[in-house]
Design a protein around this motif. Sequence first.
Motif: not given
Length: 236
Positions: A203-210
């Motif tokens: 998901d978008t937030t996980t993408y940004v974090l990872k």
Amino acid sequence: MRAPERGALPLWLAATLGRTYGRLTETVQGLTDADFRRPTRCEGMEVGPLLVHLLYDAERALAAFATPSTTEPDRDFVSYWQDYPARAEDAPEPDTSFVRTVASAYRHPSETLVGHWRELSEAAARAAAVALTDHHRVVKTQGHVLGVCDVVATLVVEATVHHLDLTVHLPDAPEPDPEGLQVTARTLDGLFGPEAWDVIEWDTTTYVLKATGRVPLDDHDVDRLGSYVTRLPLIG
């Protein structure tokens, strides 16, 4: 699974910046002085020093919008971040002494630092709205020349990523602005490369974090990414 389509930058990018900064203000305005000593995802920076770092980025915005250029842009909102790659594992830790010293000068950060942040961030958002009335305008910032839309997008990315850094130990904090997250993901897409998009399943937030190294990759991520894993993290 193909990454969701990010699309172009928002038409009303100044409004995106205003909401992105506003979410940060919502996050810090109810904190106690002690909360400004809570850790963040940024090494060596507690909540107070990280807010100071963001404050100086809002100041960068004001300086950029007041520094027009007559030369052609040499960076856009994606290539701007090539000057800020992720830190190598064996590299020395970043020197955060300056922002920590500045943060310590705010005797009551819940009032004085928050007030300073609110004043500068709101001014930067207003200045962005004025600057974006001429979409062909180019300005200087950080030693480069960018179009005003690109500059505003970099400000949104900086604020969005650091919002996630700031709130890791603030469980009641609001989430980043959804459109700010999309601008950040669109930027990361540009750095990651279109041939790599098919392997993204976060998901978008996980993408940004990872993709920024805030959250480590697990074994499934490594298997899924294959040879593309060497491209991450995309920025520090």
